[in-house]
Design a protein around this motif. Structure first.
Motif, PDB file in Angstrom:
ATOM      1  N   ARG A   1     -47.461   9.233 -56.779  1.00 11.04           N
ATOM      2  CA  ARG A   1     -46.336   8.441 -56.307  1.00 11.04           C
ATOM      3  C   ARG A   1     -46.684   7.675 -55.039  1.00 11.04           C
ATOM      4  N   LYS A   2     -47.498   8.268 -54.155  1.00 12.53           N
ATOM      5  CA  LYS A   2     -47.894   7.579 -52.932  1.00 12.53           C
ATOM      6  C   LYS A   2     -48.759   6.373 -53.247  1.00 12.53           C
ATOM      7  N   VAL A   3     -49.679   6.547 -54.224  1.00 19.63           N
ATOM      8  CA  VAL A   3     -50.522   5.427 -54.628  1.00 19.63           C
ATOM      9  C   VAL A   3     -49.672   4.323 -55.234  1.00 19.63           C
ATOM     10  N   LEU A   4     -48.721   4.705 -56.091  1.00 22.28           N
ATOM     11  CA  LEU A   4     -47.842   3.720 -56.716  1.00 22.28           C
ATOM     12  C   LEU A   4     -47.008   2.981 -55.687  1.00 22.28           C
TER      13      LEU A   4
ATOM     14  N   ARG B   1     -34.821  22.606 -59.369  1.00 25.63           N
ATOM     15  CA  ARG B   1     -35.300  23.981 -59.323  1.00 25.63           C
ATOM     16  C   ARG B   1     -36.121  24.318 -60.569  1.00 25.63           C
ATOM     17  N   GLU B   2     -35.573  23.986 -61.757  1.00 24.45           N
ATOM     18  CA  GLU B   2     -36.293  24.266 -62.977  1.00 24.45           C
ATOM     19  C   GLU B   2     -37.538  23.396 -63.108  1.00 24.45           C
ATOM     20  N   ARG B   3     -37.423  22.152 -62.681  1.00 26.41           N
ATOM     21  CA  ARG B   3     -38.529  21.215 -62.850  1.00 26.41           C
ATOM     22  C   ARG B   3     -39.733  21.603 -62.007  1.00 26.41           C
ATOM     23  N   ASN B   4     -39.537  22.356 -60.947  1.00 25.51           N
ATOM     24  CA  ASN B   4     -40.641  22.735 -60.080  1.00 25.51           C
ATOM     25  C   ASN B   4     -41.223  24.105 -60.430  1.00 25.51           C
TER      26      ASN B   4
ATOM     27  N   THR C   1     -57.662  25.245 -64.602  1.00 26.96           N
ATOM     28  CA  THR C   1     -57.102  23.936 -64.937  1.00 26.96           C
ATOM     29  C   THR C   1     -55.598  23.897 -64.684  1.00 26.96           C
ATOM     30  N   ILE C   2     -54.886  24.913 -65.154  1.00 29.16           N
ATOM     31  CA  ILE C   2     -53.429  24.918 -65.013  1.00 29.16           C
ATOM     32  C   ILE C   2     -53.019  25.130 -63.561  1.00 29.16           C
ATOM     33  N   ASN C   3     -53.723  25.994 -62.824  1.00 35.35           N
ATOM     34  CA  ASN C   3     -53.448  26.139 -61.384  1.00 35.35           C
ATOM     35  C   ASN C   3     -53.595  24.801 -60.672  1.00 35.35           C
ATOM     36  N   PHE C   4     -54.646  24.062 -61.022  1.00 34.71           N
ATOM     37  CA  PHE C   4     -54.880  22.743 -60.424  1.00 34.71           C
ATOM     38  C   PHE C   4     -53.720  21.800 -60.723  1.00 34.71           C
ATOM     39  N   LEU C   5     -53.283  21.765 -61.969  1.00 34.23           N
ATOM     40  CA  LEU C   5     -52.210  20.849 -62.346  1.00 34.23           C
ATOM     41  C   LEU C   5     -50.892  21.218 -61.680  1.00 34.23           C
ATOM     42  N   GLU C   6     -50.627  22.494 -61.539  1.00 32.04           N
ATOM     43  CA  GLU C   6     -49.369  22.924 -60.942  1.00 32.04           C
ATOM     44  C   GLU C   6     -49.288  22.601 -59.447  1.00 32.04           C
ATOM     45  N   LYS C   7     -50.420  22.318 -58.835  1.00 26.03           N
ATOM     46  CA  LYS C   7     -50.434  21.952 -57.419  1.00 26.03           C
ATOM     47  C   LYS C   7     -50.240  20.451 -57.209  1.00 26.03           C
ATOM     48  N   GLN C   8     -50.203  19.688 -58.295  1.00 25.63           N
ATOM     49  CA  GLN C   8     -50.094  18.243 -58.173  1.00 25.63           C
ATOM     50  C   GLN C   8     -48.646  17.809 -57.963  1.00 25.63           C
ATOM     51  N   GLU C   9     -48.488  16.700 -57.262  1.00 31.04           N
ATOM     52  CA  GLU C   9     -47.169  16.141 -57.015  1.00 31.04           C
ATOM     53  C   GLU C   9     -46.461  15.782 -58.318  1.00 31.04           C
ATOM     54  N   ASP C  10     -47.248  15.443 -59.354  1.00 36.63           N
ATOM     55  CA  ASP C  10     -46.672  15.027 -60.624  1.00 36.63           C
ATOM     56  C   ASP C  10     -46.384  16.191 -61.566  1.00 36.63           C
ATOM     57  N   TRP C  11     -46.524  17.430 -61.095  1.00 34.54           N
ATOM     58  CA  TRP C  11     -46.255  18.564 -61.974  1.00 34.54           C
ATOM     59  C   TRP C  11     -44.833  18.517 -62.540  1.00 34.54           C
ATOM     60  N   ASP C  12     -43.904  17.969 -61.776  1.00 32.89           N
ATOM     61  CA  ASP C  12     -42.504  18.009 -62.218  1.00 32.89           C
ATOM     62  C   ASP C  12     -42.225  17.132 -63.429  1.00 32.89           C
ATOM     63  N   ASN C  13     -43.194  16.301 -63.861  1.00 35.27           N
ATOM     64  CA  ASN C  13     -43.004  15.556 -65.107  1.00 35.27           C
ATOM     65  C   ASN C  13     -44.214  15.691 -66.037  1.00 35.27           C
ATOM     66  N   THR C  14     -44.871  16.849 -65.939  1.00 37.95           N
ATOM     67  CA  THR C  14     -46.082  17.115 -66.716  1.00 37.95           C
ATOM     68  C   THR C  14     -45.818  18.210 -67.751  1.00 37.95           C
ATOM     69  N   ALA C  15     -46.462  18.102 -68.893  1.00 41.49           N
ATOM     70  CA  ALA C  15     -46.482  19.166 -69.893  1.00 41.49           C
ATOM     71  C   ALA C  15     -47.918  19.433 -70.296  1.00 41.49           C
ATOM     72  N   VAL C  16     -48.266  20.708 -70.380  1.00 44.11           N
ATOM     73  CA  VAL C  16     -49.585  21.140 -70.839  1.00 44.11           C
ATOM     74  C   VAL C  16     -49.410  21.849 -72.175  1.00 44.11           C
ATOM     75  N   ILE C  17     -50.201  21.452 -73.159  1.00 46.83           N
ATOM     76  CA  ILE C  17     -50.243  22.142 -74.446  1.00 46.83           C
ATOM     77  C   ILE C  17     -51.579  22.866 -74.552  1.00 46.83           C
ATOM     78  N   ILE C  18     -51.552  24.140 -74.911  1.00 42.32           N
ATOM     79  CA  ILE C  18     -52.762  24.870 -75.273  1.00 42.32           C
ATOM     80  C   ILE C  18     -52.767  25.000 -76.784  1.00 42.32           C
ATOM     81  N   ALA C  19     -53.783  24.443 -77.422  1.00 41.09           N
ATOM     82  CA  ALA C  19     -53.899  24.478 -78.874  1.00 41.09           C
ATOM     83  C   ALA C  19     -55.352  24.760 -79.247  1.00 41.09           C
ATOM     84  N   TYR C  20     -55.574  25.039 -80.522  1.00 38.96           N
ATOM     85  CA  TYR C  20     -56.902  25.419 -81.010  1.00 38.96           C
ATOM     86  C   TYR C  20     -57.267  24.581 -82.231  1.00 38.96           C
TER      87      TYR C  20
END
Length: 553
Positions: free
Chosen positions: A2-5, A531-534, A379-398
């Motif tokens: 968001r800061k870059v944008l 609250r839920e989004r974070n 990987t998931i710890n890294f993503l959860e620390k990002q400012e954009d986590w509140d609009n991110t979804a991670v899928i684990i699939a095989y």
């Protein structure tokens, strides 16, 4: 991000000409849901029962990471019912002798296992018209490893929450499915193609080496891919090579100017590993399996199979800011480190497929659940620390089941009659015409060699918008991921010849705010749901246990 944008928009206000030259940001793309960033962590070779057969009950022996389920944990369609642990049909069927075993627990000390047979034909034989009683004789491979497993009955082994601790914890805090399947039967290449296109039919090129084992005639003058040939002209490919016709989801995203990329370990051929290996032969030795494995595996990189989305020389992106963008040298195909570099620099693509380096991708024989856990958690710890986590979804699939035992026959939504089909008889997965989909080049006629759905596999959604401690029973498959991308970013566009047209939706795994309209999200009272989004869950990559979280549910 968001800061870059914000900085870019401020500059554009001073000079509007700058705006047209700015790299595209995922924040600007209109989406059907609140998800602006989708990350698909695409792992290797696990059936549902192999990881979740006894979920949420763990043995908890002394000295191993403990797992204790929440009291309100829902049940899954696992191994506890119908005598599956004590009078399993594979135990009762003498054709499996001497490997006719009941399912058995693999301990954390037995994380290194032998690769099982998971070819298109043999998996169908193991399913035996839905009796699910010929796994050892059809797809079993004897160990060691682990020590003491000397029969084909090893295929009946499963792990519990003392070994696959992290993925069980993710299931506790987010959403999982117990009814998600491989789109078709078969190994890695068909699975990889299905997760980006929902189809394995229609070849623009195939050579004799590939035809000897990896393709089957589709009944309409072309072929379907059923095994692990390599992509045409990839500098790291072996002798058996094919190239796909038709479209994939990358083509659709590029046409819409949506940022995306596939990020695989070892793709950057300029790096030298600590063992001195480099180029296509960059290797890492697992401390768990003691196997030295190449980081980059060509037949795990699905976009390389399409001329439009391939990067055959592994050309590097011209800059971190161009990762995910159209018109750059990398052509959306990158190394796994490029993903972390880009996100850290504020350049988070809208759609990102992640593939771990070989030793961490979970594939038995050279990888294992503990090395896999390290990759997933970091990987998931890294993503959860990002400012954009509140609009991110991670899928684990095989990508496939590796042949590991699972007791569920999924719906056969696409029948096939080819020389490689055996589900309901020799040369038969149904009749091949009643419910067989057309291919991209078949002029609407049904094509053969795509019997599916195949084996049941784990499927998890980790996101602030994921339902909490939820088990979804909706029928989905790998092409459901393609469908979600198409619906969220592309207005529901579908790929010709793809299973996406009949795929189930993964939306039931999310809890999107009521009345979401693509511009803002509010609950029924009109209050933002910050609250839920974070919601986050941080785990230890070694033990898989909780380190810290702000899970408010």
């Amino acid at each position: 991000m968001r800061k870059v944008l914000a900085l870019g928009l401020a500059l554009a206000m001073l000079n509007p000409a700058i705006l047209g030259a700015m790299p595209q940001s995922a924040e600007n793309f209109q989406t059907k849901t609140p998800i602006k960033h989708l990350v698909i962590i695409f792992q290797e070779n696990v059936s549902f029962d192999h990881y979740f057969g006894t979920y949420p009950m763990a043995t908890n022996p002394a000295g191993e990471p403990a797992f204790h389920a929440k009291e309100d944990t829902p049940t899954v369609d696992g191994l506890f019912g119908g005598g599956l642990l004590t009078s399993n049909p594979n135990f009762l069927n003498a054709a499996n002798a001497p490997g006719n075993l009941n399912p058995f627990r693999l301990d954390r000390t037995q994380a290194a296992t032998t690769d099982q047979d998971h070819t298109y034909a043999d998996e169908q034989k193991a399913f035996h018209s839905g009796l699910m009683d010929l796994f050892p004789v059809s797809v079993g491979t004897a160990g060691p490893p682990p020590a003491g497993d000397t029969t084909k009955g090893e295929v009946m082994g499963y792990f519990d929450g003392n070994t696959v601790t992290a993925i069980w914890n993710y299931a506790q805090h987010f959403a999982m499915s117990d009814n998600s399947f491989d789109t078709t039967f078969g190994p890695s290449t068909p699975g990889a193609l299905n997760v980006i296109s929902g189809q394995t039919n229609g070849l623009a090129f195939h050579n004799a080496s590939a035809d000897s084992f990896a393709t089957v005639a589709d009944g309409n003058g072309n072929f379907s891919v059923i095994d692990d040939s390599d992509p045409l002209n990839d500098v790291c490919s072996g002798s058996a090579q094919v190239q796909m016709a038709g479209k994939n989801i990358g083509d659709l995203l590029s046409a819409a100017n949506i940022t995306w990329g596939f990020f695989e370990g070892g793709f950057d051929l300029t790096i030298t590993n600590t063992d001195g290996s480099t180029g296509c032969k960059r290797t890492t030795t697992s401390a768990v399996t003691s196997v030295k494995k190449v980081d980059y595996i060509a037949h795990h990189q699905p976009f390389q199979y399409y001329a439009s989305t391939s990067n055959p020389t592994h050309a590097r992106p011209t800059s971190v800011s161009m990762i995910g963008q159209n018109g750059d040298a990398g052509n959306h195909q990158y190394d796994i480190h490029d993903f972390f570099d880009a996100v850290s620099a504020g350049n988070f693509p809208a759609v990102s497929y992640l593939k771990a380096p070989g030793f961490q991708d979970g594939h038995s024989g050279y990888s294992d659940p503990l090395d896999e856990q390290t990759f997933l958690v970091n990987t998931i710890n890294f993503l959860e620390k990002q400012e954009d986590w509140d609009n991110t979804a991670v899928i684990i699939a095989y990508d496939d089941s590796d042949g590991w035992y699972d007791h569920v026959l999924g719906p056969i939504v696409n029948q096939s009659s080819s020389v490689k089909d055996f589900l309901t008889g020799t040369g038969a997965c149904g009749n091949g015409t009643t419910t067989a989909l057309p291919g991209p080049l078949s002029a609407g006629k049904p094509v053969q060699g795509r019997c599916g759905y195949g084996p049941r596999m784990p499927f998890l959604v980790i996101s602030p918008f994921a339902k909490h401690n939820f088990v979804d029973h909706s029928v989905t498959d790998l092409s459901s991921i393609v469908k979600f991308i198409e619906d969220n970013w592309l207005g529901g566009t579908r790929i010709t010849g793809s299973f996406d047209a009949i795929a189930g939706s993964i939306n039931n795994m999310f809890d999107f705010p009521w009345g979401w309209d693509g511009e803002g999200e509010r609950d029924r009272d009109g209050e933002h749901r910050d609250r839920e989004r974070n919601r986050r869950l941080f785990l230890d990559p070694t033990t898989g246990q909780r380190v810290d979280d702000d899970d408010h549910n």
